[in-house]
Design an enzyme around this catalytic site. Structure first.
Site, PDB file in Angstrom:
ATOM      1  N   ALA A  15       0.827  -1.209   0.000  1.00  0.00           N
ATOM      2  CA  ALA A  15       0.000   0.000   0.000  1.00  0.00           C
ATOM      3  C   ALA A  15       0.862   1.261   0.000  1.00  0.00           C
ATOM      4  CB  ALA A  15      -0.923   0.003   1.223  1.00  0.00           C
ATOM      5  N   GLN A  35       9.394   1.113   9.119  1.00  0.00           N
ATOM      6  CA  GLN A  35      10.062   0.764  10.382  1.00  0.00           C
ATOM      7  C   GLN A  35      11.220  -0.217  10.193  1.00  0.00           C
ATOM      8  OE1 GLN A  35       7.068  -0.939  12.922  1.00  0.00           O
ATOM      9  NE2 GLN A  35       6.814  -2.770  11.677  1.00  0.00           N
ATOM     10  N   TYR A 217       0.014 -22.981  -6.296  1.00  0.00           N
ATOM     11  CA  TYR A 217       0.117 -22.374  -7.623  1.00  0.00           C
ATOM     12  C   TYR A 217       1.584 -22.080  -7.943  1.00  0.00           C
ATOM     13  CZ  TYR A 217      -0.176 -18.176  -4.610  1.00  0.00           C
ATOM     14  OH  TYR A 217      -0.007 -17.242  -3.612  1.00  0.00           O
ATOM     15  N   ASP A 294      -4.112  -2.912   4.282  1.00  0.00           N
ATOM     16  CA  ASP A 294      -4.590  -3.670   5.449  1.00  0.00           C
ATOM     17  C   ASP A 294      -4.891  -2.779   6.651  1.00  0.00           C
ATOM     18  OD1 ASP A 294      -4.397  -6.005   4.051  1.00  0.00           O
ATOM     19  OD2 ASP A 294      -2.928  -6.960   5.374  1.00  0.00           O
TER      20      ASP A 294
HETATM   21  C1  FAD Z   1      -1.758 -16.109   3.938  1.00  0.00           C
HETATM   22  C2  FAD Z   1      -2.043 -14.877   3.168  1.00  0.00           C
HETATM   23  C3  FAD Z   1      -2.203 -14.952   1.787  1.00  0.00           C
HETATM   24  C4  FAD Z   1      -2.516 -13.811   1.060  1.00  0.00           C
HETATM   25  N1  FAD Z   1      -2.683 -13.919  -0.301  1.00  0.00           N
HETATM   26  C5  FAD Z   1      -2.992 -12.826  -1.020  1.00  0.00           C
HETATM   27  C6  FAD Z   1      -3.155 -12.919  -2.434  1.00  0.00           C
HETATM   28  O1  FAD Z   1      -3.013 -13.982  -3.023  1.00  0.00           O
HETATM   29  N2  FAD Z   1      -3.473 -11.781  -3.121  1.00  0.00           N
HETATM   30  C7  FAD Z   1      -3.618 -10.571  -2.501  1.00  0.00           C
HETATM   31  O2  FAD Z   1      -3.892  -9.568  -3.159  1.00  0.00           O
HETATM   32  N3  FAD Z   1      -3.457 -10.461  -1.150  1.00  0.00           N
HETATM   33  C8  FAD Z   1      -3.150 -11.542  -0.411  1.00  0.00           C
HETATM   34  N4  FAD Z   1      -2.972 -11.441   0.940  1.00  0.00           N
HETATM   35  C9  FAD Z   1      -3.133 -10.122   1.580  1.00  0.00           C
HETATM   36  C10 FAD Z   1      -1.921  -9.248   1.412  1.00  0.00           C
HETATM   37  O3  FAD Z   1      -0.755  -9.942   1.829  1.00  0.00           O
HETATM   38  C11 FAD Z   1      -2.083  -7.982   2.252  1.00  0.00           C
HETATM   39  O4  FAD Z   1      -3.353  -7.441   2.022  1.00  0.00           O
HETATM   40  C12 FAD Z   1      -1.024  -6.956   1.859  1.00  0.00           C
HETATM   41  O5  FAD Z   1       0.269  -7.439   2.157  1.00  0.00           O
HETATM   42  C13 FAD Z   1      -1.276  -5.653   2.630  1.00  0.00           C
HETATM   43  O6  FAD Z   1      -0.287  -4.713   2.280  1.00  0.00           O
HETATM   44  P1  FAD Z   1      -0.107  -3.415   3.166  1.00  0.00           P
HETATM   45  O7  FAD Z   1       0.967  -2.613   2.489  1.00  0.00           O
HETATM   46  O8  FAD Z   1      -1.403  -2.790   3.445  1.00  0.00           O
HETATM   47  O9  FAD Z   1       0.415  -3.955   4.566  1.00  0.00           O
HETATM   48  P2  FAD Z   1       1.793  -4.672   4.931  1.00  0.00           P
HETATM   49  O10 FAD Z   1       2.255  -5.544   3.835  1.00  0.00           O
HETATM   50  O11 FAD Z   1       1.594  -5.273   6.274  1.00  0.00           O
HETATM   51  O12 FAD Z   1       2.827  -3.467   5.038  1.00  0.00           O
HETATM   52  C14 FAD Z   1       2.812  -2.565   6.116  1.00  0.00           C
HETATM   53  C15 FAD Z   1       4.201  -1.959   6.236  1.00  0.00           C
HETATM   54  O13 FAD Z   1       4.164  -0.961   7.254  1.00  0.00           O
HETATM   55  C16 FAD Z   1       5.303  -1.094   8.084  1.00  0.00           C
HETATM   56  N5  FAD Z   1       4.945  -0.522   9.391  1.00  0.00           N
HETATM   57  C17 FAD Z   1       4.067  -1.042  10.288  1.00  0.00           C
HETATM   58  N6  FAD Z   1       3.982  -0.248  11.371  1.00  0.00           N
HETATM   59  C18 FAD Z   1       4.812   0.807  11.148  1.00  0.00           C
HETATM   60  C19 FAD Z   1       5.151   1.962  11.879  1.00  0.00           C
HETATM   61  N7  FAD Z   1       4.611   2.211  13.091  1.00  0.00           N
HETATM   62  N8  FAD Z   1       6.043   2.838  11.363  1.00  0.00           N
HETATM   63  C20 FAD Z   1       6.595   2.611  10.137  1.00  0.00           C
HETATM   64  N9  FAD Z   1       6.323   1.508   9.392  1.00  0.00           N
HETATM   65  C21 FAD Z   1       5.434   0.638   9.874  1.00  0.00           C
HETATM   66  C22 FAD Z   1       5.569  -2.593   8.109  1.00  0.00           C
HETATM   67  O14 FAD Z   1       6.907  -2.881   8.467  1.00  0.00           O
HETATM   68  C23 FAD Z   1       5.252  -2.978   6.677  1.00  0.00           C
HETATM   69  O15 FAD Z   1       6.374  -2.866   5.828  1.00  0.00           O
HETATM   70  C24 FAD Z   1      -2.657 -12.566   1.703  1.00  0.00           C
HETATM   71  C25 FAD Z   1      -2.465 -12.470   3.083  1.00  0.00           C
HETATM   72  C26 FAD Z   1      -2.151 -13.620   3.807  1.00  0.00           C
HETATM   73  C27 FAD Z   1      -1.954 -13.502   5.287  1.00  0.00           C
END
Ligand code: FAD
Length: 393
Positions: A15, A35, A217, A294
């Site tokens: 994101a 972080q 897959y 997320d």
């Molecule tokens: C088993 C599993 C399978 C999945 N399969 C799929 C799939 O096939 N297709 C799909 O689209 N999605 C899938 N997902 C969902 C997907 O992995 C998540 O929706 C996605 O990774 C979310 O991305 P994000 O950037 O929102 O959060 P995250 O990937 O969690 O990134 C958040 C970032 O913020 C950083 N952070 C956190 N707190 C702080 C702070 N206080 N200060 C600075 N940095 C911070 C973290 O270190 C991290 O790098 C799956 C999830 C799981 C658990």
């Protein structure tokens, strides 16, 4: 908003990186605070439906990723207990023709590398690692974040892209509680040879059993097979990617066919994600602070859309800020209005898929009968609203 000051982004996951790229396309600069000291991804796969591939194309990332992807021809759904094939749902050329973009499956590391490569090549994006945001505040005419070591940074807008355990969420939707599902996803990587008995290595497989399912897959352009086993698991760990032993996982897979268990037992390493969700958030934005990915909408992985939603969020959020440069709070509310119905529907559909996958007894029999008799293309067409999404013009 004067677009001279960079937008602040908490988190450098899918994101955060995608939001910085989407903002840059509108001439809006940003600073990402991550972080972690280094970017790394635990070995696992991620499915990117046509809506996600379209978003990656809009962000200029698709060409960097294309050589690492696999394009499965179909989803072969098996009855878990005996391996009997219930249906073969079309992907490959069928879904690409239907939605104007393919269905990709990739290694997460390759997705993150492609996003980062694009971020680093894009002027106007600064990435600051080792910066854990401890506090965020909206001061009415600006926002500020403070790191755990006391550094304070200010900016016009803050995007909380800090994942499922978001700190920024309290500034937008206070009181939101994470709910534990009682299930965990365990993931492993296999060689195509080790997984040969599971069927065509170029397709995706789903095996359904009461209370559990397994998905596999190809990733890394077919060089590896990603496996995910979702089973009941009451270990409510906070760890992202905790190691898991086969001996702890195997009893939960006892109802699956021996040929599947044998393959899974050969995996060199398992990692486990305890699965959490929240009730739909009351807000995705509040004043000059918005949430994406997320942080905004934790979603169970039963529709494989969590990461893809993060990509969509990024494009919609950036477009909203570009459309209302003088009113950032209004722009973020427009983003919320545009995204809430869709992300809530995705979260609900994913939860419902989980219920259907895990049925037992007569309900499972009825599900299997429906899968075996309803034309597979009709089963896939139920997701046209998911995959047909178009980025903002
Ligand atoms: C088993 C599993 C399978 C999945 N399969 C799929 C799939 O096939 N297709 C799909 O689209 N999605 C899938 N997902 C969902 C997907 O992995 C998540 O929706 C996605 O990774 C979310 O991305 P994000 O950037 O929102 O959060 P995250 O990937 O969690 O990134 C958040 C970032 O913020 C950083 N952070 C956190 N707190 C702080 C702070 N206080 N200060 C600075 N940095 C911070 C973290 O270190 C991290 O790098 C799956 C999830 C799981 C658990």
């Amino acid at each position: 908003m004067a677009h001279t000051e960079p937008v602040l982004i908490a988190g450098g996951g899918i994101a955060g990186l995608a939001t910085s790229l989407a903002l840059a396309q509108h001439g809006i600069s940003s600073r990402i605070f991550e972080q972690r000291e280094i970017f790394s991804e635990a070995g696992a796969g991620i499915q990117i439906g046509p809506n996600g591939v379209r978003a990656l194309s809009a962000l200029g990332v698709a060409p960097l990723l294309a050589r690492h992807v696999s394009v499965p021809e179909e989803i072969v759904v098996h009855q878990g207990a005996n391996g009997r094939i219930l249906t073969r749902m079309p992907l490959g050329g069928w879904i690409a023709d239907r939605h104007g973009a393919p269905y990709w499956v990739v290694h997460r590391r390759d997705l993150q590398t492609a996003l980062l490569e694009r971020v680093r090549a894009t002027p106007g994006i600064a990435v600051e690692t080792g910066f854990a945001i401890a506090e965020a505040a909206d001061h009415g005419d600006h926002v500020s974040v403070r790191s755990s070591t006391g550094t304070t940074v200010r900016g016009p807008v803050l995007v909380g892209a800090d994942g499922i355990r978001s700190r920024i969420r309290t500034a937008v939707a206070p009181g939101t509680q994470l709910r534990f599902s009682g299930k965990a996803a365990s993931r492993a990587l296999l060689s195509p040879d080790a997984a040969a008995s599971l069927g065509d290595a170029a397709s995706m497989g789903v095996w359904l059993a009461p209370g559990a399912h397994v998905v596999h897959y190809p990733i890394a352009a077919g060089a590896q097979i990603a496996v995910v086993a979702i089973v009941p698991d009451d270990r409510m760990t906070d760890d992202w990617a905790a190691p898991n032993d086969w001996s702890a996982l195997a009893p939960h897979l006892a109802s699956f066919a021996p040929e599947l268990r044998q393959v899974l037992a050969s995996a060199p390493e398992w990692r486990r994600w305890a699965l959490f969700e929240t009730a739909p958030l009351a807000n995705l934005a509040n004043g000059r602070i918005a949430l994406a990915g997320d942080a905004a909408h934790p979603v169970f992985p039963f529709l494989a859309q969590g990461g893809v939603m993060a990509l969509e969020d990024a494009l919609v959020l950036a477009s909203a800020l570009a459309n209302q440069p003088e009113d950032p709070a209004g722009a973020l509310k427009a983003y919320e209005a545009a995204r809430r119905p869709r992300v809530n529907a995705i979260v609900a559909t994913s939860r419902q898929n989980g219920r259907i996958f895990h049925l037992s007894g007569p309900a499972a029999f009825a599900r299997n009968l429906a899968m075996a008799t309803v034309p597979a293309a009709r089963l896939m067409a139920r997701y046209d609203w998911v995959y047909g999404w178009q980025p903002p013009a």
